[in-house]
Design an enzyme around this catalytic site. Structure first.
Site, PDB file in Angstrom:
ATOM      1  CE  LYS A   1      -1.533   1.845   3.911  1.00  0.00           C
ATOM      2  NZ  LYS A   1      -0.624   2.521   4.840  1.00  0.00           N
TER       3      LYS A   1
ATOM      4  CE  LYS B   1      -2.507  -4.889  12.684  1.00  0.00           C
ATOM      5  NZ  LYS B   1      -1.352  -4.594  13.512  1.00  0.00           N
TER       6      LYS B   1
ATOM      7  CG  HIS C   1      -4.717  -0.513   7.706  1.00  0.00           C
ATOM      8  ND1 HIS C   1      -4.186  -1.405   6.816  1.00  0.00           N
ATOM      9  CD2 HIS C   1      -3.699   0.313   8.059  1.00  0.00           C
ATOM     10  CE1 HIS C   1      -2.900  -1.113   6.630  1.00  0.00           C
ATOM     11  NE2 HIS C   1      -2.591  -0.080   7.372  1.00  0.00           N
TER      12      HIS C   1
END
Ligand code: BG6
Length: 518
Positions: free
Chosen positions: A178, A212, A270
């Protein structure tokens, strides 16, 4: 460096024994002298090797503009990954890993440089048995992506993979960091450039939030448990709050951040990922395209804001001087390399609606900022009030389910209980699950997980072309309003160490709701 002792490694290995081992490959990192390579990519590759999750033959070719020998590159990476206090055992392991590190110096526009990359790749394949398998990692400043992809195509570094080698087809993938574009047009353009050279199945657009553990757990929580899904809709849920708060400022990244701001840096990627995972329909299978089909539908269902609606739904802010954890910190405009009159927003609060059957009328409040009081990422799902206030104690805290993404990874459910005593006093209490205590051992970091997935050819945790473009399409009116309105909208400053400008509170309080105290 993160120390993984043998005792904590074992449960991790245990869990991952089920995983396939990727084939040996070469990771070619464009932008190998940059921050990302030092801080994330090289430590992740080393850890994967150290944990025995990738074959020892896996090699890395760093490509960048500064002149450097293989030896200098290895030393620099050793300093970044091991630090000064590594044990002799670590150093020995590093030496083995470092034998597979190589460096090619070139300008990204220079065709000769790609010929050198190709010669190095062929030598590494011969000497280390990497079988022609490649990951090209675009970790440069984004303005070079197009040029690099084009040159990879021109220099024959890709075509040869169409053929069979040793009766086996080598694989080739590209990871794109990104920011993926800066608006709809540039994202589409980058997608076209990539897809002239690669197939979509070879393109891995990375968003480290998807790596994550707790983010992935949102899907498991929702779709492997029967009790919440029937409640997961506009009949029972009052609203959802998503917070990505950081206490750090812009650090030494002003050059990039000045051109990005919070929407491009955090929200488009995100936060959109967090939103899609919490709001998507169950996929028919846990497979890359099935999951991504459902995620993209969420973004498509998000109501587009007309420019006139933006001020009622979005609040931007920029941090001024303040104090965090007792320490005085400068304002954004005082940070090195930030323009004195910069209007770059470092904070945003916004309200979104998803116009689909599940979520009709349920507001999603998003907020993110730098120099907020603490680092915390959380998704809070607030349920509607119980229908009748039977107990007249005045306490009416609705049920709330909070996904604590970081730093205290876990899930908690708030409900109301009777406080002991002879009167009917009600108090909110929490039922909680904490990752750290429920599961011993350490999980893979986001980059470790995502690099491994890419080597295994699993795109589930990477964003697809349409997902990225839809996310830009949703946010573009907001950016246009902020960047092109005349006169420009007022920039609200907030004191570093506070939760954003007062208007961010009004945004939610106008609807009779409140931001969570985190
Ligand atoms: C990055 C942003 O993508 O994410 C940074 O560019 C931000 O500005 C970082 O600090 C936050 O990541 P994490 O994993 O620390 O929440």
């Amino acid at each position: 460096m993160r120390v993984i002792s043998p005792a904590t490694v074992s449960p991790l290995r245990e869990g991952l024994r089920l995983r396939r081992m990727p084939e040996p490959c070469v990771v070619v990192i464009f932008g190998a002298t940059g921050d990302l390579t030092h801080r994330k990519l090289m430590p992740a590759l080393y850890t994967l090797m150290r944990l025995g999750m990738i074959p020892p033959a896996c090699s890395v070719i760093g490509v960048a503009r500064r002149p450097k020998t293989d030896e200098q590159f290895r030393e620099e990476m050793a300093a970044a990954v091991l630090g000064p206090h590594a044990s002799p055992a670590d150093r020995a392991l590093w030496e083995t890993f470092a034998q597979g590190l190589f460096y090619v110096q070139t300008e990204f526009r220079d065709p000769e440089g790609y010929a050198r990359v190709r010669a190095t790749l062929e030598r590494v394949d011969r000497e280390r048995g990497t079988g022609g398998n490649r990951v090209y990692y675009l970790a440069t400043a984004p303005e070079f992506y197009g040029e690099i992809v084009h040159n990879l195509g021109q220099s024959g570094l890709i075509e040869r993979h169409a053929g069979q080698r040793d009766g086996r087809r080598p694989w080739l993938r590209v990871i794109v960091e990104k920011p993926f574009g800066r608006d709809v047009r540039s994202a589409e353009e980058l997608n076209r450039t990539l897809l002239r050279v690669f197939r979509e199945s070879q393109v891995y657009r990375i968003d480290h939030y998807l790596g994550k553990e707790t983010v992935q757990n949102i899907l498991v929580f929702r779709f492997a448990n029967g009790i919440f899904e029937p409640l997961w809709n506009q009949h029972y849920i009052d609203h959802v709050q998503i917070t990505v708060a950081e206490s750090i400022g812009v650090e030494d990244r002003a050059g990039y951040y000045e051109t990005a701001g919070v929407i491009r840096d955090i929200v488009q990627n995100h936060m959109m990922q967090l939103l899609t995972l919490v709001a998507m329909e169950p996929p028919v299978a846990f497979e890359a395209d099935e999951v991504r089909n459902e995620k993209v539908k969420v973004i498509r269902a998000a109501r587009r804001l007309a420019p006139d609606d933006v001020p009622a739904s979005v609040v931007f802010g920029q941090y001024g001087p303040g104090a965090i954890g007792g320490e005085e910190v400068p304002g954004y405009r005082q940070e090195p390399r930030v323009a004195a009159g910069s209007r770059t927003p470092t904070f945003v609060a916004m309200r979104l609606f998803l116009d689909n059957w599940r979520w009709a009328g349920v507001p999603f409040y998003l907020r993110s900022g730098k120099r907020l009081p603490k680092r915390v990422t959380e998704i809070a799902v607030q349920f509607k009030q119980a229908p009748l206030p039977l107990f007249h104690d005045g306490a009416r805290d609705p049920n709330l389910l909070a996904f604590n993404i970081q730093p205290d990874e876990g899930i908690s459910l708030r409900f109301v209980a009777k406080a002991p005593g002879t009167t009917m006093r009600l108090r909110p209490v929490n039922m909680g699950f904490q990752y750290g205590t429920a599961f011993a051992g350490e999980e893979l970091s986001a980059y470790e997980r995502l690099l491994l997935d890419c080597m295994l050819g699993d795109q589930t945790l990477f964003t697809r072309r349409d997902e990225v473009e839809e996310a830009w399409a949703l946010l573009e009116p907001v950016l246009t309003w902020w960047e092109r309105s005349s006169p420009p909208p007022e920039l609200q400053t907030y004191e570093a160490g506070t939760w954003g400008p007062p208007a961010a509170w009004s945004l939610i309080e106008r609807d009779g709701r409140r931001w969570r105290r985190l």
